[in-house]
Design a protein around this motif. Structure first.
Motif, PDB file in Angstrom:
ATOM      1  N   LEU A  85       0.829  -1.216   0.000  1.00 57.21           N
ATOM      2  CA  LEU A  85       0.000   0.000   0.000  1.00 57.21           C
ATOM      3  C   LEU A  85       0.864   1.266   0.000  1.00 57.21           C
ATOM      4  O   LEU A  85       0.542   2.255  -0.663  1.00 57.21           O
ATOM      5  CB  LEU A  85      -0.925  -0.009   1.226  1.00 57.21           C
ATOM      6  CG  LEU A  85      -2.072  -1.023   1.199  1.00 57.21           C
ATOM      7  CD1 LEU A  85      -2.819  -1.015   2.537  1.00 57.21           C
ATOM      8  CD2 LEU A  85      -3.036  -0.710   0.063  1.00 57.21           C
ATOM      9  N   ALA A  86       1.967   1.225   0.778  1.00 60.09           N
ATOM     10  CA  ALA A  86       2.858   2.400   0.824  1.00 60.09           C
ATOM     11  C   ALA A  86       3.462   2.675  -0.550  1.00 60.09           C
ATOM     12  O   ALA A  86       3.510   3.829  -1.013  1.00 60.09           O
ATOM     13  CB  ALA A  86       3.949   2.173   1.871  1.00 60.09           C
ATOM     14  N   CYS A 123       0.772   4.153  -2.906  1.00 62.35           N
ATOM     15  CA  CYS A 123       0.505   5.586  -2.646  1.00 62.35           C
ATOM     16  C   CYS A 123       1.645   6.463  -3.166  1.00 62.35           C
ATOM     17  O   CYS A 123       1.417   7.525  -3.758  1.00 62.35           O
ATOM     18  CB  CYS A 123       0.297   5.810  -1.149  1.00 62.35           C
ATOM     19  SG  CYS A 123      -1.193   5.041  -0.482  1.00 62.35           S
ATOM     20  N   GLY A 164       1.522   6.611  -6.818  1.00 61.62           N
ATOM     21  CA  GLY A 164       0.363   7.411  -7.204  1.00 61.62           C
ATOM     22  C   GLY A 164       0.637   8.908  -7.117  1.00 61.62           C
ATOM     23  O   GLY A 164       0.280   9.683  -8.003  1.00 61.62           O
ATOM     24  N   VAL A 165       1.274   9.331  -6.003  1.00 61.09           N
ATOM     25  CA  VAL A 165       1.619  10.761  -5.842  1.00 61.09           C
ATOM     26  C   VAL A 165       2.596  11.208  -6.929  1.00 61.09           C
ATOM     27  O   VAL A 165       2.447  12.278  -7.527  1.00 61.09           O
ATOM     28  CB  VAL A 165       2.208  11.004  -4.442  1.00 61.09           C
ATOM     29  CG1 VAL A 165       2.776  12.419  -4.336  1.00 61.09           C
ATOM     30  CG2 VAL A 165       1.147  10.785  -3.384  1.00 61.09           C
TER      31      VAL A 165
END
Length: 593
Positions: A53-54, A57, A60-61
């Motif tokens: 998940l990290a 994210c 994604g950023v």
């Protein structure tokens, strides 16, 4: 609690049944290890999920940022000083040909931290030597007092900076500074106005306009969105310099208190040159007068702020309006018998012109009586409306912060006597810029122009004030004033000058009435008369031509020669070629060889 490997109850039972107790212990160990393995696997899977998940994210950023950058307009990165919001950038000002009128120069400021000085007396003595305007005793008092910070000079030259370095005091410090520089000195000083510092710190300072176009266009000049684009003015630097030189010489020769001139494009309203004397150097702008007459200050712009009764230069407006209304034509005879009485007032001419003059001769001879009689035909309401269409009832819209202060002075009651006196330039006070704008509107074919200090690519056709025919007749009359009338000294060979003189007594500052020996002398002209391109207005304040036995103060002797010399100097700079009449060839017949 953990389950024991060898439970006593099961061990006793196993022994009773002849079984091996070690098998029970082995089975319990196996189960315990399987449980531990399951828990470890669950923890590992949870950690992997969180790590996934990290990473999701983070990527994604990064992807969103890349998309934002891809969709934005590329620009160069700009460095900024932390905690310093002062913007020092300011655009240049250039003339119509791109020549620099105002620009920026990187320099330094000088400030002091008295608590860091080792020898304040030596530092004060050194600064007083470098900067003679500083008082050594005051510096010593400041350096030995309780002050922690003080400005010494807002801006210094490189030579002065080196000299301060040589003093060797650790309490004398320098800060980077951007100053406004006017490389042409006093040329166009009243147009540019000047600049000063607003918010300032030791690392930078905010340059703000204080007068003229610097103040009027302050927001534009400071706007970073303009990306340094210069402000283009309509003036021509070469023409401006020549006009200032001629006007200064004329002011000196005619012993005038002050002088002003305006050169305007007759079709666009662009101001090619605007001079006001005395002037000043915007690099060292003087202080505003705190007492006395503000018009005596070199900061006073006589072209825009000075409002005067301009005299007979107004007569052409009266005649032009009468021709436009069909009341007269150039040959109509006007009664000039005088004096013309209205109540206790008497209107007289400079000399006796006989019982009557033609409309043209009323202008050529400059008859007050004839002009007043024509004004009576027009009437007060129509006169006021016509002068309003020429811009005489409000301040000029020129792009200067001082423009609103030059609003005309109008009569409280526009009576019949006011109508008569205004027709020949008394009873209504306006600026020379008003006059230049009105002459341009009248003589360019009859369409209204607005004065501007900004360079224009194309002329904007304004509303019509008179017909083209009336405009041509008015120009013809003004040409005859130079050829045969009161402006004979205004003839410039090759340039067909046409214009009108005006001499008005100055009103007394106290007690009312007018001075007997102080006048405002004006010459308003257009050239060339056959195809008018430019309007020139020259006004002298309290001139006196003293070459004869008695002083001569009329415009024909004072303002006209100055204007003629100015046209002679600037017309070639404007690209106007003189029209020289070629002599007729002599016919020769060959009879024999």
């Amino acid at each position: 609690m953990r389950t024991p490997l060898r439970p006593l109850a099961r061990i006793l039972k196993a022994r009773a049944q002849g079984e091996d107790p070690a098998a029970i212990e082995a089975e319990n160990k196996r189960r315990r290890h399987e449980e531990m393995a399951d828990k470890a696997r669950q923890r590992s899977e949870g950690r992997l999920l969180l790590l996934g998940l990290a990473f999701f994210c983070a990527f994604g950023v990064i992807g969103m940022r890349m998309g934002t950058l891809a969709s934005s307009v590329p620009e160069e990165p700009r460095a900024s000083a932390v905690g310093n919001p002062i913007i020092g950038q300011r655009s240049d000002i250039v003339d119509r040909n791109g020549r620099i009128l105002a620009t920026n120069l990187q320099t330094h400021s000088l400030y002091a931290h008295p608590q860091d000085m080792i020898d304040p007396l030596h530092a004060a003595a050194g600064l007083a030597t470098i900067f003679p305007e500083l008082d050594e005793e005051e510096l010593i008092a400041d350096f030995t007092g309780d002050r922690k910070f003080m400005w010494v000079r807002r801006q210094i030259s490189p030579e002065q900076m080196q000299a301060v370095h040589d003093i060797g005091s650790p309490g004398l410090l320098f800060g980077p500074r951007e100053m406004r520089l006017y490389p042409n000195g006093p040329i166009a000083a009243h147009i540019l106005g000047g600049a000063s510092y607003g918010r300032e710190g030791v690392a930078s300072a905010e340059v703000i306009g204080v007068a003229g176009v610097e103040r009027q266009f302050d927001a534009f000049l400071r706007d970073p969105a303009n990306e340094g684009a210069p402000l283009e003015l309509s003036i021509d630097l070469t023409v401006q310099a020549a006009a200032e030189q001629v006007l200064a010489g004329g002011m000196s020769l005619m012993n005038a208190k002050g002088a002003t001139s305006i050169l305007m494009d007759i079709h666009t309203g662009e101001i090619i040159s605007m001079v006001s004397l005395p002037d000043f150097d915007p690099n060292n702008r003087p202080r505003v007068l705190t007492e006395g007459d503000q018009s005596d200050s070199p900061l006073f712009n006589r072209a825009v702020q000075g409002v005067y009764e301009l005299g007979s230069v107004f007569k052409i407006f009266t005649v032009a309006q009468a021709m436009e209304l069909g009341l007269v034509n150039p040959n109509t005879l006007i009664d000039t018998q005088g004096p013309l009485s209205w109540g206790r007032f008497r209107i007289r001419d400079f000399r006796d012109y006989g019982p009557e003059l033609s409309t043209t001769d009323v202008i050529v001879k400059s008859s007050n009586i004839g002009t007043a009689r024509i004004a009576m035909m027009i009437g007060a309401d129509r006169q006021r409306e016509f002068l309003g269409s020429l811009g005489f009832l409000e301040a000029t819209p020129v792009e200067m912060i001082e423009a609103p202060t030059g609003a005309p002075l109008l009569p409280r009651n526009w009576s019949e006597i006011s109508t008569m006196t205004i027709s020949y330039g008394h009873g209504l006070s306006s600026s020379p810029l008003h006059l230049a704008t009105a002459y341009a509107s009248l003589l360019n074919g009859g369409t209204r122009v607005e004065p501007t200090l900004l360079r224009m690519e194309n002329a904007v056709v304004g509303e019509r004030v008179v017909s083209e025919a009336v405009s041509r007749r008015s120009m013809s009359m003004l040409r005859q004033v130079v050829e045969d009338g009161t402006a004979s000294f205004g003839e410039v060979p090759g340039y067909e000058v046409g214009g009108k003189t005006g001499t008005a007594d100055k009103p007394r500052t106290r007690g009312g009435g007018y001075y007997d020996d102080k006048v405002i002398a004006t010459f308003a002209t257009a050239f060339p008369a056959s195809d008018p391109q430019y309007v020139l207005v020259v006004t002298l304040d309290e001139p006196s031509e003293n070459s004869g036995e008695e002083p001569r103060r009329t415009a024909g002797w004072t303002a006209v020669p100055v204007a003629a010399e100015m046209i002679r100097r600037v017309a070639p700079l404007l690209g106007l070629r003189p029209q020289v009449d070629s002599p007729q060839s002599i016919g020769v017949t060959l009879t024999s060889n």
